[in-house]
Structures are given as C-alpha cells and as structure tokens.
Design an enzyme around this catalytic site. Structure first.
Site, short mmCIF file in Angstrom:
data_model
loop_
_atom_site.label_atom_id
_atom_site.label_comp_id
_atom_site.label_asym_id
_atom_site.label_seq_id
_atom_site.Cartn_x
_atom_site.Cartn_y
_atom_site.Cartn_z
N CYS A 99 0.79 -1.24 0.00
CA CYS A 99 0.00 0.00 0.00
C CYS A 99 0.83 1.29 0.00
O CYS A 99 0.72 2.09 -0.92
CB CYS A 99 -0.93 -0.02 1.21
N1 LIG Z 1 -2.61 -5.83 1.91
C1 LIG Z 1 -3.16 -4.81 2.53
O1 LIG Z 1 -2.80 -4.49 3.66
C2 LIG Z 1 -4.26 -3.97 1.91
C3 LIG Z 1 -5.02 -3.15 2.73
C4 LIG Z 1 -6.04 -2.38 2.17
C5 LIG Z 1 -6.25 -2.44 0.81
N2 LIG Z 1 -5.48 -3.25 0.01
C6 LIG Z 1 -5.78 -3.29 -1.41
O2 LIG Z 1 -6.53 -4.48 -1.70
C7 LIG Z 1 -6.19 -4.97 -2.99
C8 LIG Z 1 -5.72 -6.41 -2.89
O3 LIG Z 1 -4.51 -6.43 -2.15
P1 LIG Z 1 -3.99 -7.76 -1.45
O4 LIG Z 1 -2.93 -7.30 -0.49
O5 LIG Z 1 -5.12 -8.57 -0.94
O6 LIG Z 1 -3.31 -8.49 -2.70
P2 LIG Z 1 -2.79 -10.02 -2.75
O7 LIG Z 1 -1.74 -10.03 -3.77
O8 LIG Z 1 -2.50 -10.50 -1.37
O9 LIG Z 1 -4.04 -10.83 -3.26
C9 LIG Z 1 -4.62 -10.64 -4.50
C10 LIG Z 1 -5.16 -11.96 -5.02
O10 LIG Z 1 -5.85 -11.70 -6.23
C11 LIG Z 1 -5.55 -12.72 -7.16
N3 LIG Z 1 -5.83 -12.22 -8.50
C12 LIG Z 1 -5.09 -11.39 -9.26
N4 LIG Z 1 -5.71 -11.11 -10.42
C13 LIG Z 1 -6.90 -11.78 -10.39
C14 LIG Z 1 -8.00 -11.88 -11.28
N5 LIG Z 1 -8.02 -11.22 -12.43
N6 LIG Z 1 -9.02 -12.69 -10.93
C15 LIG Z 1 -9.02 -13.36 -9.75
N7 LIG Z 1 -8.01 -13.29 -8.86
C16 LIG Z 1 -6.98 -12.49 -9.16
C17 LIG Z 1 -4.11 -13.07 -6.87
O11 LIG Z 1 -3.78 -14.37 -7.35
C18 LIG Z 1 -4.06 -12.98 -5.34
O12 LIG Z 1 -4.34 -14.21 -4.72
C19 LIG Z 1 -5.16 -4.01 -3.55
O13 LIG Z 1 -5.80 -3.02 -4.30
C20 LIG Z 1 -4.57 -3.39 -2.30
O14 LIG Z 1 -4.02 -2.10 -2.54
C21 LIG Z 1 -4.50 -4.04 0.54
#
Ligand SMILES: NC(=O)c1ccc[n+]([C@@H]2O[C@H](COP(=O)([O-])OP(=O)(O)OC[C@H]3O[C@@H](n4cnc5c(N)ncnc54)[C@H](O)[C@@H]3O)[C@@H](O)[C@H]2O)c1
Length: 428
Positions: free
Chosen positions: A257
C-alpha cells in the site's frame, strides 16, 4: 456471495462473511493459491489454518476463475491487486481482468463492489465500462459500489468488526445495499456520496501515512547531521496529548500500500493539471532511505578501519514491517542489492521469510541467527521482529547498524551500535 482475489484483503473478508453465515464462493486466478487454500493452508498471517479449515467445512468454497459460477451470487467483491508499473503509473490490469470475467456472467439484480485501492474515477470509469460490455447498465440493471479495505496485516484488531468501513455507490440505493451487506460483518459503515469520494478517502488515508513517514525520515537525516537523537525527539513530541501523531523513521517504506497507492493519486492529479508535490517529495525521501542505510553500514565499518567491499554483512529482517511474513516491496530488497553492489557479501536472518529476492533479482536464502552471528562483520537491522533473539544479537555482535531503534532500552558498548537518525549509541 462471491469474492474475487483471495489475498490479504479478499481471504479475510470471504471468511468473515462465511462466519456470519453467508454462502461464500472464493475465486482466484492463481492455481497455486487455489491449491493451497483447498488443502487448508492459509497463505496469510492473520488467518490461521484452523480458521480456514472451519470456514471450508462450513459455507466457504473456493473455485478457479475458469470454473467459478459468478451468476449464482447476489453480490461480488473484487479484491485483486492494484500495483504500479516501473515508471510508477497505475496498473489496472488485474482489476479490468476481473471486471471482464464478471461481465461474462453478470446478470440483472447483482451488486458488484470494488475493494481494490485505486484512483478516483476507476469504479465509475474503466471498471464500469468493462462491466457494461455485458449489455447491462450500472445503476439500472445492476448495482455498483466502491468500498475500500482498511485491513493492516499483522494487526488482528484492524480486521475486527469495530473498524468502520466506507462505501460509495453509483446510486443512493446501491450505496445503501452495499452498506447493508457490509453491516453483516462491520458494526459501522459510513456511506459516502459517490464511488469517487470513497476512492479518494482511501488514498487520503494511505498518502497521509506515506508523507508523514517521509517527513520523519527527513528529520532523522537532519538529526544525524545536527548530532541529535531523532528517537528522543519523537518520544518527546509524542507526550503532547493532542494535535500530534507519532510516525517513526526507518530504512524506507514497503508493503502493497504505502509505497504504491500515493502514485494512483499523483497520476490522477496530473489529468487535472496538478502536480502533487507532497507525493513526489515523499517518494524522493522514502525511496532514498535504503541507500542511506548502505552508507551508514560503510560508515560503521570505517570505524573498524574496514571497507564495505569484502566485508560480511548480516541483515536482520527482510519483511516490510515487524512480525509479518509479507515482504512485498520491502526496503530490504534495495538495502541488500545496494550492499552487494558495493562489494559486500550479504546474508540475512528473518524468522518469517525463507527466501528473498533483492532489487537486482538475486535470490537469497535466510540463515539462522547463530550462524549469522559467527559469520558477519557487521549487522544491519532492517525489521524489528519480536521473534528475533535481540539479547543474543546485542551481546554477541561487534558492530550493528540499527535502523528501527531495536537498541532502545539496552546497554551497549561504546561504538558498537550506529543508529539511523541518532549516530553512535552511547556506550555503558
Ligand atoms: N494488503 C493490505 O494491507 C491492503 C489493505 C487495504 C487495501 N489493500 C488493497 O486491496 C487490494 C488487494 O490487495 P492484497 O494485499 O489482498 O493483494 P494479494 O496479492 O495478497 O491478493 C490478490 C489476489 O488476487 C488474485 N488475483 C489477481 N488477479 C486476479 C483476477 N483477475 N481474478 C481473480 N483473482 C486475481 C491473486 O492471485 C491474489 O491471490 C489491492 O488493491 C490493495 O491495494 C490491501
């Protein structure tokens, strides 16, 4: 309901809904992620294998993007990554791929909620356009909303019902519907006037952190020059009970993030003829910190009449923050690469990270603390995991560069510990 993207954000929300009694289909594009989950192994720190297994034995099922039946759900959450490119522009590839997949199954009456952090205008712009290739219209045939996530990996309280959620829908009805659904797993849901407002609120939260971390990093560099101790000064300022919020300096920023999201805002601002100078300045400072850590290591070795070139450097911690295994965008990647570039031999110890790729693409394998202690000429503390045996490190190490104040409260030898933002720790 369906959750698309089962990572740090998607998996906890899917499990929370399953625990609230809803039928939940989790969907992911990654075969290895699906295999892991189906075998009952949780890939993230905050969900235990037991909790995952209980959810799978209950109402939570997982499916690959190919075989998933997206038409079956009343509501679909999209929780896929929103990275930036090498030139720090938004990469909406995963978000638009998920929208394309939804569009193939979309049916009238469904609610689609985007949760991925993104710039204001995404939900109403490209995300909606791809969904509408289904022939259905947002706000008429189906509901559409943006609801940012606030989870903070490694901090279970951040995933609790007590943390308010934000939501902005394409119509007041869509906002109310999404809020009611989120109300099943959150005590308070704040309704905003539009998806754009909710997208901007999330970017404000994360850019606020990024800019303030840069500010204290710059203060740390100034304190080094002035012979002051930035940690003493932050502690002092933090005694003010109002109008001050504590941020601490360190080797740089990491994670999915803080080093990423602000660039979604600065990129979008350019379309309105605004250069976001705070974000550019914060990036300059935060991304330069790993180089400063390499310089501090050379300075510490200089004290022993040694050069960085040819010295053995033991790095403590490569995760981007304490007590988690998440090492995405960790500043340790630039620290390790910088040390190697300047001729040092580098090994690392991290109780949570078995292998780690540095910024030059070299893969390092973690070693035990004991073997590092017998090997290294100097230690560089990058991450202050509680699980590291700090007593052992500080008793045994001849020379330590401490970037996170892990030495706080310890008695150390004279010229044993060089502290980021504070110079040499005073000896016993
Ligand atoms: N990690 C955090 O602390 C956090 C906190 C708030 C918001 N976010 C936001 O949430 C979103 C997700 O982040 P995350 O940390 O969970 O990511 P992550 O990489 O942990 O998980 C994302 C998942 O989505 C899957 N994926 C990718 N493309 C795909 C598709 N087209 N169809 C289906 N699955 C797909 C990946 O294989 C992965 O398992 C981002 O926008 C991030 O900025 C993250």
């Amino acid at each position: 309901m369906t959750v698309i993207g089962l990572g740090y954000v998607g998996l906890p929300i899917a499990i929370a809904f399953a625990e609230a009694g809803l039928q939940v289909q989790g969907v992911d594009v990654s075969p290895s992620r699906m295999a892991e989950l189906s075998a009952g192994r949780s890939p993230i720190d905050d969900i235990s294998d037991e909790r995952l297994a209980t959810a799978i034995a209950g109402t939570f099922g997982v499916a690959g993007t190919g075989e998933a039946d997206l038409a079956a759900a009343d509501a679909l959450f999209v929780c896929v990554p929103t990275p930036i490119t090498a030139t720090k522009d938004p990469d909406l590839g995963p978000v638009l791929a998920a929208a394309e997949r939804i569009a193939t199954d979309l049916r009238a009456g469904q609610l689609v909620i985007l949760q991925s952090t993104t710039y204001p205008g995404t939900t109403m712009g490209p995300f909606r356009e791809v969904l509408e290739r289904s022939g259905l219209r947002a706000g008429v045939d189906f509901d559409l909303a943006f609801a940012p996530e606030r989870i903070n990996p490694g901090d279970p309280a951040s995933a609790s019902r007590g943390v308010p959620r934000l939501v902005g829908g394409i119509t007041p009805a869509a906002t109310a519907r999404a809020a009611a659904l989120l109300g099943r797993i959150n005590d308070r849901v704040v309704q905003l006037s539009s998806p754009d407002a909710a997208e901007m609120a999330k970017l404000l939260e994360n850019t606020f952190r990024n800019v303030n971390i840069a500010f204290v990093n710059q203060l740390a560099l100034l304190c080094e020059r002035m012979g002051l101790d930035v940690w003493e000064i932050i502690d002092a300022a933090a005694t003010k009970p109002f109008g001050f919020m504590r941020f601490t300096p360190g080797p740089g920023v990491g994670g999915h993030c803080i080093p990423v999201d602000p660039y979604y805002l600065s990129w979008r601002a350019r379309a309105f003829d605004v250069t976001d100078r705070f974000i550019e300045a914060a990036g300059d400072i935060n991304f330069a910190m790993p180089r400063h850590v390499v310089d501090l290591t050379a300075e510490a070795l200089n004290e022993r009449s040694k050069a960085l070139k040819g010295s053995r450097v033991g790095v403590i911690g490569v995760a981007f923050k304490p007590d988690v295994q998440d090492h995405r965008n960790s500043p340790a990647a630039a620290v390790l690469a910088g040390l190697v570039e300047r001729g040092a031999e580098v090994r690392y110890h991290d109780p949570y990270v078995r292998q780690f790729r540095d910024d030059a693409g070299r893969v390092h394998t973690g070693v035990g603390l004991d073997s590092l202690i017998h090997w290294a000429d100097v230690f560089v503390v990058v991450t202050g995991h509680k699980a590291v045996d700090w007593d052992h490190l500080y008793e045994s190490a001849d020379l330590v560069v401490d970037t996170v104040n892990s030495v706080r409260g310890r008695t150390v030898r004279d010229r044993q510990v060089l502290r980021l933002g504070a110079g040499w720790a005073t000896g016993a």
